[in-house]
Every structure is written in C-alpha cells, then in structure tokens.
Design a protein around this motif. Sequence first.
Motif, PDB file in Angstrom:
ATOM      1  N   GLY A  23      43.529  44.475  32.734  1.00 31.69           N
ATOM      2  CA  GLY A  23      43.506  43.011  32.766  1.00 31.69           C
ATOM      3  C   GLY A  23      44.504  42.433  33.755  1.00 31.69           C
ATOM      4  N   PHE A  24      45.280  43.293  34.403  1.00 32.28           N
ATOM      5  CA  PHE A  24      46.286  42.866  35.380  1.00 32.28           C
ATOM      6  C   PHE A  24      46.110  43.660  36.666  1.00 32.28           C
ATOM      7  CE2 PHE A  24      47.913  41.387  31.447  1.00 32.28           C
ATOM      8  CZ  PHE A  24      48.738  40.309  31.727  1.00 32.28           C
ATOM      9  N   HIS A  25      46.573  43.079  37.767  1.00 25.33           N
ATOM     10  CA  HIS A  25      46.538  43.780  39.057  1.00 25.33           C
ATOM     11  C   HIS A  25      47.880  43.570  39.755  1.00 25.33           C
ATOM     12  CE1 HIS A  25      45.644  39.690  40.370  1.00 25.33           C
ATOM     13  NE2 HIS A  25      45.944  40.064  41.591  1.00 25.33           N
ATOM     14  N   GLU A  26      48.200  44.490  40.643  1.00 28.78           N
ATOM     15  CA  GLU A  26      49.495  44.434  41.326  1.00 28.78           C
ATOM     16  C   GLU A  26      49.431  43.471  42.510  1.00 28.78           C
ATOM     17  OE1 GLU A  26      52.664  47.497  43.316  1.00 28.78           O
ATOM     18  OE2 GLU A  26      51.564  48.134  41.537  1.00 28.78           O
ATOM     19  N   VAL A  27      50.457  42.635  42.613  1.00 24.35           N
ATOM     20  CA  VAL A  27      50.587  41.701  43.735  1.00 24.35           C
ATOM     21  C   VAL A  27      51.881  42.048  44.482  1.00 24.35           C
ATOM     22  CG1 VAL A  27      49.245  39.865  42.641  1.00 24.35           C
ATOM     23  CG2 VAL A  27      51.698  39.972  42.251  1.00 24.35           C
ATOM     24  N   ALA A  28      52.208  41.268  45.475  1.00 22.17           N
ATOM     25  CA  ALA A  28      53.402  41.517  46.299  1.00 22.17           C
ATOM     26  C   ALA A  28      54.631  41.752  45.440  1.00 22.17           C
ATOM     27  CB  ALA A  28      53.634  40.344  47.243  1.00 22.17           C
ATOM     28  N   GLY A  29      55.448  42.695  45.863  1.00 29.18           N
ATOM     29  CA  GLY A  29      56.694  42.986  45.160  1.00 29.18           C
ATOM     30  C   GLY A  29      56.517  43.891  43.960  1.00 29.18           C
ATOM     31  N   GLY A  30      55.312  44.441  43.772  1.00 32.80           N
ATOM     32  CA  GLY A  30      55.088  45.358  42.665  1.00 32.80           C
ATOM     33  C   GLY A  30      54.935  44.686  41.312  1.00 32.80           C
ATOM     34  N   VAL A  31      54.791  43.363  41.294  1.00 36.24           N
ATOM     35  CA  VAL A  31      54.634  42.610  40.045  1.00 36.24           C
ATOM     36  C   VAL A  31      53.162  42.645  39.640  1.00 36.24           C
ATOM     37  CG1 VAL A  31      54.813  40.297  39.026  1.00 36.24           C
ATOM     38  CG2 VAL A  31      56.563  41.117  40.615  1.00 36.24           C
ATOM     39  N   CYS A  32      52.905  42.746  38.333  1.00 34.00           N
ATOM     40  CA  CYS A  32      51.534  42.727  37.829  1.00 34.00           C
ATOM     41  C   CYS A  32      51.177  41.311  37.390  1.00 34.00           C
ATOM     42  CB  CYS A  32      51.381  43.690  36.660  1.00 34.00           C
ATOM     43  SG  CYS A  32      51.559  45.418  37.162  1.00 34.00           S
ATOM     44  N   SER A  33      50.062  40.825  37.920  1.00 33.84           N
ATOM     45  CA  SER A  33      49.601  39.471  37.626  1.00 33.84           C
ATOM     46  C   SER A  33      48.241  39.559  36.928  1.00 33.84           C
ATOM     47  CB  SER A  33      49.472  38.692  38.940  1.00 33.84           C
ATOM     48  OG  SER A  33      49.048  37.391  38.700  1.00 33.84           O
ATOM     49  N   LYS A  34      47.961  38.606  36.030  1.00 29.05           N
ATOM     50  CA  LYS A  34      46.687  38.580  35.305  1.00 29.05           C
ATOM     51  C   LYS A  34      45.548  38.480  36.313  1.00 29.05           C
ATOM     52  CE  LYS A  34      44.879  36.542  31.084  1.00 29.05           C
ATOM     53  NZ  LYS A  34      44.826  37.798  30.393  1.00 29.05           N
ATOM     54  N   CYS A  35      44.485  39.225  36.041  1.00 32.15           N
ATOM     55  CA  CYS A  35      43.329  39.205  36.943  1.00 32.15           C
ATOM     56  C   CYS A  35      42.776  37.783  37.043  1.00 32.15           C
ATOM     57  CB  CYS A  35      42.232  40.143  36.425  1.00 32.15           C
ATOM     58  SG  CYS A  35      42.663  41.892  36.528  1.00 32.15           S
ATOM     59  N   SER A  63      40.190  34.597  37.198  1.00 34.46           N
ATOM     60  CA  SER A  63      39.055  34.259  36.367  1.00 34.46           C
ATOM     61  C   SER A  63      37.788  34.880  36.950  1.00 34.46           C
ATOM     62  CB  SER A  63      38.910  32.720  36.304  1.00 34.46           C
ATOM     63  OG  SER A  63      37.818  32.387  35.499  1.00 34.46           O
ATOM     64  N   GLY A  64      37.003  35.516  36.086  1.00 31.98           N
ATOM     65  CA  GLY A  64      35.743  36.136  36.513  1.00 31.98           C
ATOM     66  C   GLY A  64      35.916  37.581  36.982  1.00 31.98           C
ATOM     67  N   ARG A  65      37.140  38.071  36.981  1.00 30.79           N
ATOM     68  CA  ARG A  65      37.400  39.454  37.395  1.00 30.79           C
ATOM     69  C   ARG A  65      38.199  40.139  36.294  1.00 30.79           C
ATOM     70  NH1 ARG A  65      38.500  40.490  43.501  1.00 30.79           N
ATOM     71  NH2 ARG A  65      36.305  40.455  43.966  1.00 30.79           N
ATOM     72  N   PHE A  66      38.027  41.444  36.189  1.00 29.74           N
ATOM     73  CA  PHE A  66      38.755  42.184  35.161  1.00 29.74           C
ATOM     74  C   PHE A  66      38.909  43.634  35.585  1.00 29.74           C
ATOM     75  CE2 PHE A  66      39.041  44.677  31.229  1.00 29.74           C
ATOM     76  CZ  PHE A  66      40.120  44.046  30.629  1.00 29.74           C
ATOM     77  N   SER A  67      40.056  44.191  35.309  1.00 31.63           N
ATOM     78  CA  SER A  67      40.301  45.604  35.543  1.00 31.63           C
ATOM     79  C   SER A  67      40.423  46.261  34.189  1.00 31.63           C
ATOM     80  CB  SER A  67      41.601  45.784  36.334  1.00 31.63           C
ATOM     81  OG  SER A  67      41.934  47.149  36.412  1.00 31.63           O
ATOM     82  N   ALA A  68      39.499  47.153  33.881  1.00 37.08           N
ATOM     83  CA  ALA A  68      39.477  47.769  32.557  1.00 37.08           C
ATOM     84  C   ALA A  68      40.397  48.990  32.485  1.00 37.08           C
ATOM     85  CB  ALA A  68      38.057  48.196  32.204  1.00 37.08           C
ATOM     86  N   SER A  69      40.867  49.455  33.624  1.00 36.76           N
ATOM     87  CA  SER A  69      41.695  50.656  33.606  1.00 36.76           C
ATOM     88  C   SER A  69      43.117  50.341  34.095  1.00 36.76           C
ATOM     89  CB  SER A  69      41.088  51.747  34.499  1.00 36.76           C
ATOM     90  OG  SER A  69      41.006  51.284  35.829  1.00 36.76           O
ATOM     91  N   VAL A  70      43.998  51.254  33.782  1.00 36.91           N
ATOM     92  CA  VAL A  70      45.385  51.133  34.245  1.00 36.91           C
ATOM     93  C   VAL A  70      45.396  51.267  35.752  1.00 36.91           C
ATOM     94  CG1 VAL A  70      47.660  52.219  34.176  1.00 36.91           C
ATOM     95  CG2 VAL A  70      46.304  52.022  32.094  1.00 36.91           C
ATOM     96  N   GLY A  71      46.252  50.511  36.393  1.00 33.91           N
ATOM     97  CA  GLY A  71      46.394  50.633  37.849  1.00 33.91           C
ATOM     98  C   GLY A  71      46.284  49.324  38.501  1.00 33.91           C
TER      99      GLY A  71
END
Length: 177
Positions: A155-167, A169-177
Amino acid sequence: ICMYATMLHEVLINRGVPLSDLTGRSEAGYAAVQDALSNTDFEGVQGQVKFVPGEADPKGAVIIQQLQPGGVFLDVASYKHPVLTFLGKGDLMFQFDKETVHAGPAGATTISGSLTLYAKCPIDQVLNFSTNKCQSCPENKEFTESAGYCLCIPGFHEVAGGVCSKCPSGRFSASVG
C-alpha cells in the motif's frame, strides 16, 4: 587521464592508426593500444607512471592520502612498485570514536591497529552504518529477510530520500517493496 592521453597521442598521431580501428575495436587497434600502454612512461601528478609489457596495472610511484575531518588531506604513505612505505606524518582516522591508527613510524612498511567490528543485528533490524547501532525499520517499512533491508509495506511506495508514501488514489502495491 594523462596516461590515456599519452597513449592516444602515440597511437593516433605518431603511429597513424585510424580512429576507426579503435572505435571498431579491431585486433590491430587493440594491439596498438596495448603496445603503446606497455611503453608508457611519464611523470604524473603524483609521480612516475610506467606500464610493464604484459601487465595491466601501471608501475610507478604515488603518494597515498586520506581525506580527514575538516577537509584536510594527510599524506599517509608512498608507493613505488613494489614497496609501500609509511611516512609517519599522522594518524589514519576511521568512522567510529577512537578508531585511529598511527601511520608510521616513517619508513615502516606495515602498521597495525584495531578497528571496531560492525554490530550484528537481530533478523528484524538493520544496521545504521553511521552509528554502528541496530535499529528498527522506519515508519511504513518492514524488514525483508530476502532483501536484507527495510522495504515499503504493501500500500506504500518509495519516494525521494527513501521515505515510503501511501500509493496514489487508484493504485496499489500488494507486495513489500
């Protein structure tokens, strides 16, 4: 850079080898480059640079330096193939407190000292290499054993600086990473 410039001048200008032999990686171009490098012998910024026929590494003399805190360079040793000689001008400084090793005495060919071993972390923690301490994963990350480090939770993806941000709207990551 001087070594390659000297070799290119010898091959292209003095020997007249066509540039297409070099860019096309022809056998003749390769042989000319190897021969020119094996005959390279000049005084570089830090000392003599010379290639020995049949060897890939240059033989020469250099001063080995360490960049220390405050942007100061310490001349640590001199190397003239095949001997490394310490100059005895100061201490090598490493990452952690009290990790200094005297780079001498002058004329020594070996020195000894001990460095702090990196901490071994439990399986669910990661090592902070700056502090040599184990820590839990940051917010919205979890330790993934197969990767050996912390990855964004579903439900999160990595953005600049290695921070994880919520996916978004309309997108989702079901796996770790």
